[in-house]
Design a protein around this motif. Structure first.
Motif, PDB file in Angstrom:
ATOM      1  N   VAL A 146     -40.285  -3.982  35.023  1.00  0.00           N
ATOM      2  CA  VAL A 146     -40.805  -2.695  35.463  1.00  0.00           C
ATOM      3  C   VAL A 146     -40.316  -2.425  36.880  1.00  0.00           C
ATOM      4  CG1 VAL A 146     -42.882  -1.348  36.003  1.00  0.00           C
ATOM      5  CG2 VAL A 146     -42.875  -2.892  34.031  1.00  0.00           C
ATOM      6  N   ILE A 147     -39.831  -1.200  37.110  1.00  0.00           N
ATOM      7  CA  ILE A 147     -39.441  -0.788  38.457  1.00  0.00           C
ATOM      8  C   ILE A 147     -40.264   0.442  38.826  1.00  0.00           C
ATOM      9  CG2 ILE A 147     -37.588   0.038  39.947  1.00  0.00           C
ATOM     10  CD1 ILE A 147     -35.622  -1.444  38.149  1.00  0.00           C
ATOM     11  N   ILE A 148     -40.949   0.359  39.956  1.00  0.00           N
ATOM     12  CA  ILE A 148     -41.774   1.451  40.447  1.00  0.00           C
ATOM     13  C   ILE A 148     -40.994   2.218  41.504  1.00  0.00           C
ATOM     14  CG2 ILE A 148     -43.926   2.044  41.612  1.00  0.00           C
ATOM     15  CD1 ILE A 148     -45.048  -0.605  40.436  1.00  0.00           C
ATOM     16  N   LEU A 149     -40.923   3.517  41.335  1.00  0.00           N
ATOM     17  CA  LEU A 149     -40.172   4.390  42.232  1.00  0.00           C
ATOM     18  C   LEU A 149     -41.169   5.253  42.998  1.00  0.00           C
ATOM     19  CD1 LEU A 149     -37.612   5.625  39.553  1.00  0.00           C
ATOM     20  CD2 LEU A 149     -37.333   3.659  41.084  1.00  0.00           C
ATOM     21  N   ASP A 150     -41.296   5.008  44.296  1.00  0.00           N
ATOM     22  CA  ASP A 150     -42.254   5.766  45.102  1.00  0.00           C
ATOM     23  C   ASP A 150     -41.519   6.864  45.861  1.00  0.00           C
ATOM     24  OD1 ASP A 150     -44.401   6.717  46.510  1.00  0.00           O
ATOM     25  OD2 ASP A 150     -44.604   4.977  47.822  1.00  0.00           O
ATOM     26  N   PRO A 174     -26.570  16.773  45.998  1.00  0.00           N
ATOM     27  CA  PRO A 174     -25.593  15.888  45.341  1.00  0.00           C
ATOM     28  C   PRO A 174     -26.030  14.424  45.305  1.00  0.00           C
ATOM     29  CG  PRO A 174     -24.494  17.395  46.844  1.00  0.00           C
ATOM     30  CD  PRO A 174     -25.954  17.526  47.116  1.00  0.00           C
ATOM     31  N   THR A 175     -26.614  13.947  46.413  1.00  0.00           N
ATOM     32  CA  THR A 175     -27.057  12.555  46.455  1.00  0.00           C
ATOM     33  C   THR A 175     -28.200  12.322  45.483  1.00  0.00           C
ATOM     34  OG1 THR A 175     -26.417  12.417  48.790  1.00  0.00           O
ATOM     35  CG2 THR A 175     -27.884  10.709  47.964  1.00  0.00           C
ATOM     36  N   ARG A 176     -29.114  13.283  45.416  1.00  0.00           N
ATOM     37  CA  ARG A 176     -30.241  13.175  44.489  1.00  0.00           C
ATOM     38  C   ARG A 176     -29.745  13.133  43.045  1.00  0.00           C
ATOM     39  NH1 ARG A 176     -33.070  17.025  46.525  1.00  0.00           N
ATOM     40  NH2 ARG A 176     -32.688  18.672  44.991  1.00  0.00           N
ATOM     41  N   MET A 177     -28.752  13.952  42.739  1.00  0.00           N
ATOM     42  CA  MET A 177     -28.201  13.964  41.376  1.00  0.00           C
ATOM     43  C   MET A 177     -27.534  12.635  41.048  1.00  0.00           C
ATOM     44  SD  MET A 177     -26.608  17.846  41.235  1.00  0.00           S
ATOM     45  CE  MET A 177     -25.831  17.573  39.632  1.00  0.00           C
ATOM     46  N   GLN A 178     -26.793  12.078  42.012  1.00  0.00           N
ATOM     47  CA  GLN A 178     -26.108  10.811  41.778  1.00  0.00           C
ATOM     48  C   GLN A 178     -27.103   9.675  41.548  1.00  0.00           C
ATOM     49  OE1 GLN A 178     -23.667  10.555  45.278  1.00  0.00           O
ATOM     50  NE2 GLN A 178     -22.509  12.386  44.717  1.00  0.00           N
ATOM     51  N   LEU A 179     -28.138   9.591  42.396  1.00  0.00           N
ATOM     52  CA  LEU A 179     -29.130   8.536  42.236  1.00  0.00           C
ATOM     53  C   LEU A 179     -29.912   8.709  40.942  1.00  0.00           C
ATOM     54  CD1 LEU A 179     -30.477   8.013  45.863  1.00  0.00           C
ATOM     55  CD2 LEU A 179     -29.217   6.376  44.460  1.00  0.00           C
ATOM     56  N   THR A 180     -30.169   9.954  40.566  1.00  0.00           N
ATOM     57  CA  THR A 180     -30.871  10.199  39.312  1.00  0.00           C
ATOM     58  C   THR A 180     -30.067   9.674  38.128  1.00  0.00           C
ATOM     59  OG1 THR A 180     -32.035  12.135  40.193  1.00  0.00           O
ATOM     60  CG2 THR A 180     -31.825  11.980  37.797  1.00  0.00           C
ATOM     61  N   ARG A 181     -28.749   9.860  38.161  1.00  0.00           N
ATOM     62  CA  ARG A 181     -27.901   9.332  37.082  1.00  0.00           C
ATOM     63  C   ARG A 181     -27.997   7.815  37.016  1.00  0.00           C
ATOM     64  NH1 ARG A 181     -24.232  13.365  38.759  1.00  0.00           N
ATOM     65  NH2 ARG A 181     -22.980  11.865  39.930  1.00  0.00           N
ATOM     66  N   TYR A 182     -27.991   7.159  38.171  1.00  0.00           N
ATOM     67  CA  TYR A 182     -28.149   5.701  38.187  1.00  0.00           C
ATOM     68  C   TYR A 182     -29.486   5.302  37.574  1.00  0.00           C
ATOM     69  CZ  TYR A 182     -24.196   5.271  41.483  1.00  0.00           C
ATOM     70  OH  TYR A 182     -22.960   5.310  42.089  1.00  0.00           O
ATOM     71  N   LEU A 183     -30.547   6.000  37.972  1.00  0.00           N
ATOM     72  CA  LEU A 183     -31.885   5.669  37.481  1.00  0.00           C
ATOM     73  C   LEU A 183     -31.992   5.903  35.977  1.00  0.00           C
ATOM     74  CD1 LEU A 183     -33.997   7.207  40.389  1.00  0.00           C
ATOM     75  CD2 LEU A 183     -33.646   4.768  39.914  1.00  0.00           C
ATOM     76  N   ASP A 184     -31.362   6.974  35.486  1.00  0.00           N
ATOM     77  CA  ASP A 184     -31.417   7.283  34.059  1.00  0.00           C
ATOM     78  C   ASP A 184     -30.784   6.191  33.215  1.00  0.00           C
ATOM     79  OD1 ASP A 184     -32.728   9.657  34.537  1.00  0.00           O
ATOM     80  OD2 ASP A 184     -30.939  10.912  34.362  1.00  0.00           O
ATOM     81  N   GLY A 185     -29.842   5.456  33.792  1.00  0.00           N
ATOM     82  CA  GLY A 185     -29.142   4.427  33.036  1.00  0.00           C
ATOM     83  C   GLY A 185     -29.809   3.068  33.049  1.00  0.00           C
ATOM     84  N   ILE A 186     -30.941   2.944  33.746  1.00  0.00           N
ATOM     85  CA  ILE A 186     -31.619   1.649  33.855  1.00  0.00           C
ATOM     86  C   ILE A 186     -32.412   1.364  32.592  1.00  0.00           C
ATOM     87  CG2 ILE A 186     -33.436   0.408  35.101  1.00  0.00           C
ATOM     88  CD1 ILE A 186     -32.521   1.907  37.621  1.00  0.00           C
ATOM     89  N   GLU A 187     -32.281   0.163  32.070  1.00  0.00           N
ATOM     90  CA  GLU A 187     -32.976  -0.219  30.836  1.00  0.00           C
ATOM     91  C   GLU A 187     -34.436  -0.580  31.083  1.00  0.00           C
ATOM     92  OE1 GLU A 187     -31.961  -0.042  27.707  1.00  0.00           O
ATOM     93  OE2 GLU A 187     -30.125   0.894  28.458  1.00  0.00           O
ATOM     94  N   ALA A 188     -34.768  -1.025  32.276  1.00  0.00           N
ATOM     95  CA  ALA A 188     -36.148  -1.415  32.577  1.00  0.00           C
ATOM     96  C   ALA A 188     -37.076  -0.207  32.484  1.00  0.00           C
ATOM     97  CB  ALA A 188     -36.222  -2.019  33.974  1.00  0.00           C
ATOM     98  N   THR A 189     -38.351  -0.470  32.323  1.00  0.00           N
ATOM     99  CA  THR A 189     -39.347   0.590  32.382  1.00  0.00           C
ATOM    100  C   THR A 189     -39.436   1.125  33.809  1.00  0.00           C
ATOM    101  OG1 THR A 189     -40.701  -0.193  30.556  1.00  0.00           O
ATOM    102  CG2 THR A 189     -41.837   1.036  32.270  1.00  0.00           C
ATOM    103  N   LEU A 190     -39.399   2.448  33.951  1.00  0.00           N
ATOM    104  CA  LEU A 190     -39.523   3.079  35.261  1.00  0.00           C
ATOM    105  C   LEU A 190     -40.870   3.775  35.360  1.00  0.00           C
ATOM    106  CD1 LEU A 190     -36.021   4.753  35.878  1.00  0.00           C
ATOM    107  CD2 LEU A 190     -36.806   2.455  36.516  1.00  0.00           C
ATOM    108  N   VAL A 191     -41.567   3.516  36.470  1.00  0.00           N
ATOM    109  CA  VAL A 191     -42.784   4.252  36.815  1.00  0.00           C
ATOM    110  C   VAL A 191     -42.442   5.073  38.042  1.00  0.00           C
ATOM    111  CG1 VAL A 191     -45.208   4.106  37.463  1.00  0.00           C
ATOM    112  CG2 VAL A 191     -44.239   2.413  35.888  1.00  0.00           C
TER     113      VAL A 191
END
Length: 241
Positions: A157-161, A170-187
C-alpha cells in the motif's frame, strides 16, 4: 477468509485536547482509494495513522495484517507514504543515497542495495540522476525521487498525501502517469475531487469522521455540492472554538 488489506477499527486521536480522528472504521481491498475533505478535516492525520507514523489514542490499524503502529519494522514492508512536500521526506544529499536508504532498512546487504537502487533508477529512465544532488532538483523531480524511494521497498500500500499539490500542469500530468502505472494499492488523499475521479472508492472525511464512503461517482458529486454550498456562505468568518 482473507483479511482486508487495510483495516481501521474504532480509531480515535486527539492532540492538545482537539479530536482529530473520531471513531474511524474502515476495511478496504480496493486498488485505488481516495480520501477527500477540505483543509483541516483530518486527512493528513489519517494518512499518517494509516502509515504507522502516528499511533492513535485508541483503536487498531492494520495493513496487510500488520499492526503498523506497534511493529514499524514489519510496517515498512506493507505501507509507504509520499508526503505533500518532498523536502519533508528527503534526508540524504544525493538521489541514489535517498533510494538506497529504504532498501537498507529492509535488511538487504550492500550489493543488493546497490542493485536495487540501480534497477529503480533504470525503471524510470533516470540512471543519470544517481549522483545528482537532491537540492538541485525541481519540486516535481524531488517528488519523483521520493516515489522511487518508496517503490524500491515494494510496499503493498502506498499513501499519497496531496503529492501533486503546488506542481505545474505538465509535471502533475507526468507524475500522474507514473502513479497510474503502479501495481500497489494507492490511497490518495486530496482536497481536490478532480484528482480522485474514476477511483473505485472514495471516503469523504469531515471533522475527523467519515461523512460518506462509496464509489467515486457517488461521493465526489455530493462532496462538490456541499463545498459549493459552503463557498456561497460566509464560511471564512466562522472561527472554531
Amino acid at each position: 477468509m482473507t483479511p482486508p488489506l487495510l483495516e481501521m477499527l474504532d480509531v480515535d486521536l486527539a492532540v492538545d485536547g482537539r479530536r482529530l480522528l473520531d471513531g474511524i472504521n474502515l476495511t478496504a481491498h480496493e486498488r485505488r482509494i481516495g480520501i477527500v475533505g477540505r483543509n483541516g478535516s483530518g486527512k493528513t492525520t489519517l494518512s499518517r495513522v494509516m502509515a504507522g507514523l502516528v499511533k492513535p489514542d485508541s483503536g487498531r490499524v492494520r495493513v496487510g495484517g500488520v499492526n503498523v503502529g506497534d511493529d514499524r519494522k514489519a510496517a515498512i514492508r506493507q505501507v509507504g507514504i509520499l508526503f505533500q512536500n518532498p523536502d519533508h521526506q528527503i534526508i540524504f544529499p544525493t538521489v541514489e543515497e535517498e533510494i538506497a536508504f529504504g532498501l537498507g532498512q529492509l535488511g538487504h546487504d550492500k550489493q543488493a542495495v546497490a542493485e536495487g537502487t540501480s534497477a529503480m533508477l533504470a525503471r524510470f529512465d533516470k540512471s543519470h540522476w544517481a549522483k545528482a544532488a537532491v537540492h538541485t532538483l525541481s519540486q516535481g523531480q524531488k517528488q519523483l525521487v521520493c516515489l522511487m524511494a518508496v517503490l524500491a521497498m515494494a510496499p503493498r500500500v502506498i499513501i499519497l498525501d496531496e503529492p501533486l499539490s503546488g506542481l505545474d500542469i505538465p509535471t502533475r500530468m507526468q507524475l500522474t502517469r507514473y502513479l497510474d502505472g503502479i501495481e500497489a494499492t494507492l490511497v490518495h488523499v486530496s482536497h481536490d475531487p478532480a484528482a480522485l475521479a474514476g477511483f473505485e472508492r472514495v471516503i469523504w472525511l469531515s471533522d475527523g469522521r467519515i461523512a460518506q464512503d462509496g464509489p467515486a461517482d457517488d461521493v465526489l458529486p455530493a462532496f462538490t455540492t456541499k463545498m459549493t454550498e459552503l463557498g456561497g456562505a460566509d464560511d471564512i468568518s466562522d472561527i472554531a472554538g
